[in-house]
Enzyme design. Sequence first.
Site, PDB file in Angstrom:
ATOM      1  N   THR A 155      46.465 -38.024  27.200  1.00  0.00           N
ATOM      2  CA  THR A 155      45.703 -38.155  26.155  1.00  0.00           C
ATOM      3  C   THR A 155      44.499 -36.968  26.171  1.00  0.00           C
ATOM      4  O   THR A 155      44.384 -36.413  24.942  1.00  0.00           O
ATOM      5  CB  THR A 155      44.701 -39.324  26.013  1.00  0.00           C
ATOM      6  OG1 THR A 155      45.765 -40.688  26.001  1.00  0.00           O
ATOM      7  CG2 THR A 155      44.034 -39.671  24.755  1.00  0.00           C
TER       8      THR A 155
ATOM      9  N   SER B 133      51.480 -39.835  31.224  1.00  0.00           N
ATOM     10  CA  SER B 133      51.516 -39.995  32.512  1.00  0.00           C
ATOM     11  C   SER B 133      52.526 -41.058  32.938  1.00  0.00           C
ATOM     12  O   SER B 133      52.829 -41.326  34.138  1.00  0.00           O
ATOM     13  CB  SER B 133      50.261 -40.342  33.094  1.00  0.00           C
ATOM     14  OG  SER B 133      49.666 -41.504  32.749  1.00  0.00           O
ATOM     15  N   SER B 134      52.812 -41.936  31.878  1.00  0.00           N
ATOM     16  CA  SER B 134      53.969 -42.893  32.225  1.00  0.00           C
ATOM     17  C   SER B 134      55.204 -42.327  32.406  1.00  0.00           C
ATOM     18  O   SER B 134      55.998 -43.107  33.075  1.00  0.00           O
ATOM     19  CB  SER B 134      54.030 -43.997  31.038  1.00  0.00           C
ATOM     20  OG  SER B 134      52.749 -44.459  30.868  1.00  0.00           O
TER      21      SER B 134
ATOM     22  N   THR C 247      45.893 -41.128  31.667  1.00  0.00           N
ATOM     23  CA  THR C 247      45.088 -42.043  32.819  1.00  0.00           C
ATOM     24  C   THR C 247      46.127 -43.140  33.280  1.00  0.00           C
ATOM     25  O   THR C 247      45.789 -43.889  34.195  1.00  0.00           O
ATOM     26  CB  THR C 247      44.234 -42.859  31.699  1.00  0.00           C
ATOM     27  OG1 THR C 247      44.730 -43.450  30.519  1.00  0.00           O
ATOM     28  CG2 THR C 247      43.049 -41.687  31.364  1.00  0.00           C
ATOM     29  N   ASP C 248      47.369 -43.306  32.461  1.00  0.00           N
ATOM     30  CA  ASP C 248      48.163 -44.520  32.892  1.00  0.00           C
ATOM     31  C   ASP C 248      48.469 -44.599  34.318  1.00  0.00           C
ATOM     32  O   ASP C 248      48.423 -45.494  34.909  1.00  0.00           O
ATOM     33  CB  ASP C 248      49.014 -44.744  31.918  1.00  0.00           C
ATOM     34  CG  ASP C 248      48.752 -45.145  30.550  1.00  0.00           C
ATOM     35  OD1 ASP C 248      47.518 -45.776  30.296  1.00  0.00           O
ATOM     36  OD2 ASP C 248      49.660 -45.005  29.590  1.00  0.00           O
TER      37      ASP C 248
HETATM   38  N1  ASN Z   1      49.129 -42.598  27.798  1.00  0.00           N
HETATM   39  C1  ASN Z   1      48.183 -41.816  28.330  1.00  0.00           C
HETATM   40  C2  ASN Z   1      48.792 -41.130  29.471  1.00  0.00           C
HETATM   41  O1  ASN Z   1      48.626 -42.042  30.597  1.00  0.00           O
HETATM   42  C3  ASN Z   1      46.781 -42.496  28.274  1.00  0.00           C
HETATM   43  C4  ASN Z   1      45.592 -41.602  28.465  1.00  0.00           C
HETATM   44  O2  ASN Z   1      45.917 -40.565  29.058  1.00  0.00           O
HETATM   45  N2  ASN Z   1      44.549 -42.063  28.023  1.00  0.00           N
HETATM   46  O3  ASN Z   1      49.315 -40.111  29.755  1.00  0.00           O
END
Ligand code: ASN
Length: 647
Positions: A74, A146-147, A177-178
């Site tokens: 993100t 990141s998923s 963050t994931d």
């Molecule tokens: N879906 C995003 C990721 O993990 C979530 C984030 O970065 N806040 O790439």
Amino acid sequence: MSTETNETIAGDNSSENQPKLGINSWKPLEHLGDSLSPKNGSNNANMRRNASFGNMLPSTTKESKVRVIYTGGTIGMMRNESNVLIPIPNALVKMIRKYPNMHDQAYAEKRFGTAAGMAPLILPFIDGIPNRVVYTITEYNPLLDSSNMTTDDWVHIAKDIHQSYEFFDAFVVLHGTDTLAYTASALSFMLENLGKTVIITGSQIPIFDTRTDGKDNFTTALSIAGNYVIPEVCVLFGNKLMRGNRTIKVSCDDLNAFDSPNNVPIGRIGINYEIDYRLIFRPCNISRFVVHADMDVNVGLLRLFPSITSSTFRAFLAPPMKGVVLQSFGSGNIPSNRKDILEEIRAASERGVIIVNCTQCSNGSVAEIYDTGKVLKALGVVPGYDMTPEAAVTKLSYVLGKRDWTLEYKKQVMQSNIRGELTAESPLMEDYDLIEAVARSLHLSSPAELSQLGATLFPAMLNAAVLAGDIKKINSLKAYGADLSGVNHDNRTALHIACHEGNLPIVNLLLQHGVSVHIRDRYDRTPLMEAVSVDHHEIIQLLLSCGAHLTGSMRAIGEQLCSAAARGSLLRLQSFQLAGADLAQVDHSGRTALHVAALHGHVEIVEYLVKNYDDINGKDKLGLTALQYAKMIEHEEVIKLFGDGSS
Ligand code: ASN
């Protein structure tokens, strides 16, 4: 993820996206006068180091170089026409250049002149933070949520850090963050004997959105990376700097999305940074930084729930599975009355599957308090203590990738603390008697006052013990809670002093206690330079085996080589050579040590250098070769050493 990488360091034009990563990114700086002409047989590493901007540094400003690896997430996303967040390739650097709170264009122009539009980015001045952070962003292609990341992406990041390790002071990884906690845990194991700061961060709101948390996370990560040597893979998020392998993502919408439930954060981010040096986990091996990239993917997480069937167990533990983290109840319990499940566990364990017992609770550790917990150990299951599931599963992947370790040893490592990822035994209370005695006489009592007192007294006492060569005292100071890695007001560590004193046993002791070889003192000197300055070859070798390397401007090293040659110090030239310097490095006048030795008629040095140079006919800025200098002073013996093929 594709292995292709874009190095985006340049300005707002299409040429900014270098096709290949790496030190190419510093190329524009070569035009600025500090590059070494590749003559005189300089090796690759030296040439590349020369492409840095060492001696362009204004004498009053200290700089550190940080490589940012942007993987996606993100943080770098932007909104498209339909208001949907998507990663836009090559947009991040261009945008950052327009944000004065992330890039200091005026400083860049002063520093890099007309090349500023192509130059690295510069973090604006932050009050109270000494080093200016010069950073370059390597953008991955494709940028990933990141998923979608896999083990291959961890390997990609680890290899990029390894490949540019000597050319940067620290690394920041921008990540979604994931799965950030998995990447942080995996990297903590893969980066063996890490001596530099690696910080992973991301954000909940994109960096260019008005309410972003990304800008704070990014700039804080950069300024900490460029100003503190924390040889760990850390996660910076919100108001905390945490050990990477202790973190978990705890919220999908809170801006403090990460926590480190079983480990106090290494740092608190407020108006000031409060870094607790005693909490830093330091590698205590005398070994160089290496990457272990062979991660075994046949691992898994199995979360227990009441009435889970034995067929689920059987299917999960079946080949090719080699390692499983069993997320048990409470403090490590499983239903001890379920003979069917116990049998599946026993069979898998006997087949050589490593099963690690970790708790489902985010807080606390597995312990054999109940019969329901004891039963697992009897089946060959390894206790994972308070490891997070992320740390346990990535550690399994790392350990199983060590093809030459025995099964027994792998199991041993799984239950040992190797990167600060678990608390295996109750921590020893540190003995603060000495500090307490002084505190009593000064009527100090609060924890803050006590820790301030320790921070004031210990460095001075430690330095005195190092100067006195008193190993016993150093050990007892350590037992009293002194931080052997602490710095004095000149930013010098005990290791700088021990190297300067030429005390090999103390250097050895400090390295065994994890004191960093990379800390540069106020004068930009590393312990390695101290060892060179006293020509202690054993210490130089020991530091090199811990990953030390020469830093800063090669021209400055050229000056020192020439000065050693002028003084007739062959030993100093050998010290530099041992430390990794190219003896053919030129000074600001384009002279090499050979020119200077010839000019001064130092026969022994000329003889030595002639043997060590690929090209003895290099010309200085006056257009003169070393032989011409020898002829000018009419030194027949020196002239002869150049042989017939010289000019
Ligand atoms: N879906 C995003 C990721 O993990 C979530 C984030 O970065 N806040 O790439």
